[in-house]
Scaffold this motif. Structure first.
Motif, PDB file in Angstrom:
ATOM      1  N   UNK A 216       0.851  -1.188   0.000  1.00  0.00           N
ATOM      2  CA  UNK A 216       0.000   0.000   0.000  1.00  0.00           C
ATOM      3  C   UNK A 216       0.890   1.243   0.000  1.00  0.00           C
ATOM      4  N   UNK A 217       0.679   2.110  -0.989  1.00  0.00           N
ATOM      5  CA  UNK A 217       1.430   3.353  -1.111  1.00  0.00           C
ATOM      6  C   UNK A 217       0.671   4.513  -0.475  1.00  0.00           C
ATOM      7  N   UNK A 218      -0.637   4.544  -0.649  1.00  0.00           N
ATOM      8  CA  UNK A 218      -1.453   5.616  -0.078  1.00  0.00           C
ATOM      9  C   UNK A 218      -2.856   5.071   0.136  1.00  0.00           C
ATOM     10  N   UNK A 219      -3.546   5.609   1.132  1.00  0.00           N
ATOM     11  CA  UNK A 219      -4.899   5.144   1.458  1.00  0.00           C
ATOM     12  C   UNK A 219      -5.706   6.312   2.003  1.00  0.00           C
ATOM     13  N   UNK A 220      -7.022   6.199   1.843  1.00  0.00           N
ATOM     14  CA  UNK A 220      -7.937   7.227   2.341  1.00  0.00           C
ATOM     15  C   UNK A 220      -9.264   6.564   2.662  1.00  0.00           C
ATOM     16  N   UNK A 221      -9.876   6.983   3.767  1.00  0.00           N
ATOM     17  CA  UNK A 221     -11.182   6.455   4.150  1.00  0.00           C
ATOM     18  C   UNK A 221     -11.923   7.519   4.942  1.00  0.00           C
ATOM     19  N   UNK A 222     -13.200   7.699   4.596  1.00  0.00           N
ATOM     20  CA  UNK A 222     -14.010   8.676   5.315  1.00  0.00           C
ATOM     21  C   UNK A 222     -15.463   8.209   5.306  1.00  0.00           C
ATOM     22  N   UNK A 223     -16.112   8.381   6.448  1.00  0.00           N
ATOM     23  CA  UNK A 223     -17.536   8.066   6.553  1.00  0.00           C
ATOM     24  C   UNK A 223     -18.323   9.240   5.975  1.00  0.00           C
ATOM     25  N   UNK A 224     -19.085   8.964   4.906  1.00  0.00           N
ATOM     26  CA  UNK A 224     -19.848  10.022   4.225  1.00  0.00           C
ATOM     27  C   UNK A 224     -21.353   9.814   4.348  1.00  0.00           C
ATOM     28  N   UNK A 230     -32.030   7.281   2.363  1.00  0.00           N
ATOM     29  CA  UNK A 230     -32.373   6.669   1.072  1.00  0.00           C
ATOM     30  C   UNK A 230     -33.544   5.713   1.198  1.00  0.00           C
ATOM     31  N   UNK A 231     -33.619   4.955   2.286  1.00  0.00           N
ATOM     32  CA  UNK A 231     -34.691   3.974   2.427  1.00  0.00           C
ATOM     33  C   UNK A 231     -36.061   4.636   2.478  1.00  0.00           C
ATOM     34  N   UNK A 232     -36.132   5.832   3.029  1.00  0.00           N
ATOM     35  CA  UNK A 232     -37.428   6.510   3.155  1.00  0.00           C
ATOM     36  C   UNK A 232     -37.805   7.289   1.898  1.00  0.00           C
ATOM     37  N   UNK A 233     -36.854   7.951   1.271  1.00  0.00           N
ATOM     38  CA  UNK A 233     -37.164   8.820   0.141  1.00  0.00           C
ATOM     39  C   UNK A 233     -36.825   8.219  -1.210  1.00  0.00           C
ATOM     40  N   UNK A 234     -35.925   7.272  -1.250  1.00  0.00           N
ATOM     41  CA  UNK A 234     -35.498   6.689  -2.510  1.00  0.00           C
ATOM     42  C   UNK A 234     -34.540   7.577  -3.291  1.00  0.00           C
ATOM     43  N   UNK A 235     -34.068   8.648  -2.683  1.00  0.00           N
ATOM     44  CA  UNK A 235     -33.174   9.582  -3.337  1.00  0.00           C
ATOM     45  C   UNK A 235     -31.965   9.869  -2.441  1.00  0.00           C
ATOM     46  N   UNK A 236     -30.879  10.287  -3.072  1.00  0.00           N
ATOM     47  CA  UNK A 236     -29.716  10.755  -2.326  1.00  0.00           C
ATOM     48  C   UNK A 236     -29.951  12.199  -1.918  1.00  0.00           C
ATOM     49  N   UNK A 237     -29.783  12.483  -0.639  1.00  0.00           N
ATOM     50  CA  UNK A 237     -30.031  13.841  -0.154  1.00  0.00           C
ATOM     51  C   UNK A 237     -28.892  14.772  -0.568  1.00  0.00           C
ATOM     52  N   UNK A 238     -29.189  16.056  -0.598  1.00  0.00           N
ATOM     53  CA  UNK A 238     -28.175  17.042  -0.979  1.00  0.00           C
ATOM     54  C   UNK A 238     -27.008  17.050   0.016  1.00  0.00           C
ATOM     55  N   UNK A 239     -27.329  16.930   1.300  1.00  0.00           N
ATOM     56  CA  UNK A 239     -26.251  16.923   2.300  1.00  0.00           C
ATOM     57  C   UNK A 239     -25.343  15.706   2.128  1.00  0.00           C
ATOM     58  N   UNK A 240     -25.942  14.550   1.861  1.00  0.00           N
ATOM     59  CA  UNK A 240     -25.131  13.349   1.679  1.00  0.00           C
ATOM     60  C   UNK A 240     -24.266  13.454   0.430  1.00  0.00           C
ATOM     61  N   UNK A 241     -24.806  14.017  -0.643  1.00  0.00           N
ATOM     62  CA  UNK A 241     -24.005  14.158  -1.855  1.00  0.00           C
ATOM     63  C   UNK A 241     -22.854  15.145  -1.654  1.00  0.00           C
ATOM     64  N   UNK A 242     -23.095  16.201  -0.890  1.00  0.00           N
ATOM     65  CA  UNK A 242     -22.021  17.159  -0.616  1.00  0.00           C
ATOM     66  C   UNK A 242     -20.893  16.493   0.174  1.00  0.00           C
TER      67      UNK A 242
END
Length: 522
Positions: A216-224, A230-242
């Motif tokens: 491994x040369x480089x790695x990145x991980x972030x909880x987004x 999604x389960x309630x609306x069926x869409x990706x929310x604007x905050x989650x996409x940001x």
């Protein structure tokens, strides 16, 4: 009598032999003792011993043979050559100066040391080990190395700039352009894999090393939490996409700063389910320049198996591998016969993808205050989904030829809590074995903690405190369907599977093995 360095040696007659103090000692030994030269015992007036009427050697032969000169200097000769001819003035002065130094320093201890270490010295008494460079030479060498590294860096940066001007499709397919066969335009052969999941955004850049392995040369991980709501609306929310795009900008910066030979960037369940998933990926291209592909569930299951292939021992005959994600959970049943393929994914006999993950399950049942009754309700929901999975039963033997492999944040969290780590350490978690009793004990401990206690644990943290029990419920349903005496924890998954498949497809491990005698690789 022939001299291997200077030709024929002159022979002393009886008178000259009698003139020596010790006729039995060799000339070499006598020349070293007391710093006296042979010409001191035998003045130049002696007649040459080459025989009556035989002319002496010419002076230029004696003075022009470097081997003979060095030999005479070691023996202590000065002022005359062996046949009695005088030396030229310059050579005579050099020989006299050398004898003067030996006369002062040639004490009895020094003679003993020379005899003791004679076998450790090379020609002309020089040490066989190379001399250490002076301070000036070291500075000059470092300056040259700095210049070379700067030139190499400029060359690589220029190649990287030209690489980025190619179409993006070339970078995904590993297209090699017009390079001749066998020529490697990427000296480090770096590969990149990005996994944008329902909960995490992960990037891995690695270099192949030994067959089946990489560094491994480089790695990145972030909880987004791209799948939040999604389960309630069926869409990706604007905050989650940001949140996701902000993480992807970091990944794009890392990829631009590296010379990547081939990359694969994937998106999973959240983008599969969302009605605006394709629109979101178009926005990602416009704002970050990264082109992500949405993979199907079968491909996701195969990649999870490929990423964990090194954790399946040769003695294993059957495995159930599961990947508990944020929006879906992939399960693969692996049966290995006598002949094992190089790719473990080729041994998959049955697989399924459950449309449930830690994010979707915790949103339906709650993740902050989880009672034993709520936990059991989550387990029964997952059991109902597994009931429709048509898979033959696996006979569990006690010989260790069957076990579970879990690759997800849920099982790595359980392992970290079990080890009581002060902070999460992948090196201690990846590959660890947990018995069935240990898994049950860890699940009971987590269920007894409240939200604050789970958030305070260094292996869980506040970002996963409301998700870990939903993951334990999915794990419990899998354990009830396939009881096993032990489970192996894998801190790896889709990224490792992507890297393994790309490297195997390009044959880099085969090329490295063929070049083993030509180039050393890290």
């Amino acid at each position: 009598m022939e001299d291997p360095e200077g030709g024929a040696k002159p022979q002393f007659d009886g008178a000259s032999a009698a003139g020596r103090k010790d006729g039995k000692k060799s000339r070499r030994r006598k020349g070293k003792r007391g710093g006296q030269s042979r010409t001191a015992a035998h003045p130049a007036s002696h007649e040459p011993s080459g025989g009556v009427g035989q002319p002496a050697r010419p002076m230029e032969d004696a003075a022009g043979n470097p081997a003979r000169k060095r030999k005479r200097r070691r023996r202590g000769g000065h002022g005359t050559v062996q046949d009695g001819s005088p030396l030229p003035p310059a050579i005579e002065q050099t020989a006299a100066a050398g004898n003067a130094v030996r006369a002062d320093s040639d004490s009895a201890p020094s003679r003993r040391n020379r005899r003791k270490h004679r076998g450790k010295r090379g020609l002309q008494g020089r040490p066989l080990t190379p001399a250490k460079p002076s301070g000036t030479q070291q500075q000059e060498r470092r300056a040259e190395e700095t210049v070379i590294r700067a030139e190499l860096r400029e060359t690589l940066n220029g190649a990287s700039a030209s690489r980025r001007t190619r179409p993006e499709s070339d970078s995904h397919s590993g297209h090699q352009g017009d390079r001749p066969a066998g020529e490697h335009a990427w000296p480090e052969e770096l590969y990149a894999a990005l996994d944008l999941g329902t909960n995490n955004c992960r990037l891995l850049i690695a270099q192949p090393t030994r067959p089946g392995q990489f560094r491994v040369v480089d790695a990145f991980s972030r909880i987004v939490r791209l799948g939040e709501g999604l389960a309630a609306s069926g869409r990706l929310s604007d905050e989650a996409m940001e949140r996701a795009i902000e993480a992807l900008r970091i990944c794009a910066s890392k990829l631009r700063n590296r010379q990547i030979r081939r990359m694969r960037l994937i998106a999973t369940e959240a983008c599969r389910q969302a009605v605006n998933g394709e629109d979101f990926l178009g926005r990602v291209v416009a704002e970050t320049g990264l082109e992500l592909e949405i993979i199907d569930r079968e491909t996701e299951a195969r990649l999870a198996v490929s990423g964990c292939s090194s954790l399946v021992g040769r003695e294993t005959r059957s495995v159930v591998l599961f990947d508990i994600g944020g929006g879906s959970s992939e399960i693969a049943v692996i049966r290995i016969g006598d002949n094992r393929f190089s790719r473990l994914a080729n041994h998959i006999t049955h697989w399924t993808s459950l449309p449930v993950g830690v994010v979707t399950l915790s949103e339906r049942h709650g993740g902050h205050d989880v009672t034993p009754e709520a936990f059991e309700g989550m387990v029964r929901e997952v059991e109902g989904m597994l009931g429709s999975f048509d898979c033959p039963e696996i006979e569990v033997a006690q010989t260790g030829d069957f076990h579970l492999i879990g690759t997800s944040g849920t099982v790595t969290t359980l392992a970290g809590v079990h080890l009581d780590l002060p902070r999460y350490d992948r090196r201690k978690v990846d590959g660890i074995w947990l018995s069935d009793d240990e898994v049950s004990a860890m699940q009971a401990k987590l269920l007894s903690w409240d939200f604050a206690s789970r958030a305070a644990n260094p292996c869980i943290g506040p970002d996963r405190a409301d998700l870990v029990l939903a993951g334990c419920a999915i794990l419990e349903a899998i354990r009830r369907r396939w009881p096993s005496p032990r489970m192996r924890v894998a801190d790896r998954g889709l990224r490792e599977g992507l890297l393994t498949d790309m490297m195997a497809d390009d044959g880099v491990w085969r090329r490295n093995r063929n070049r083993r005698g030509q180039r050393v690789r890290s």
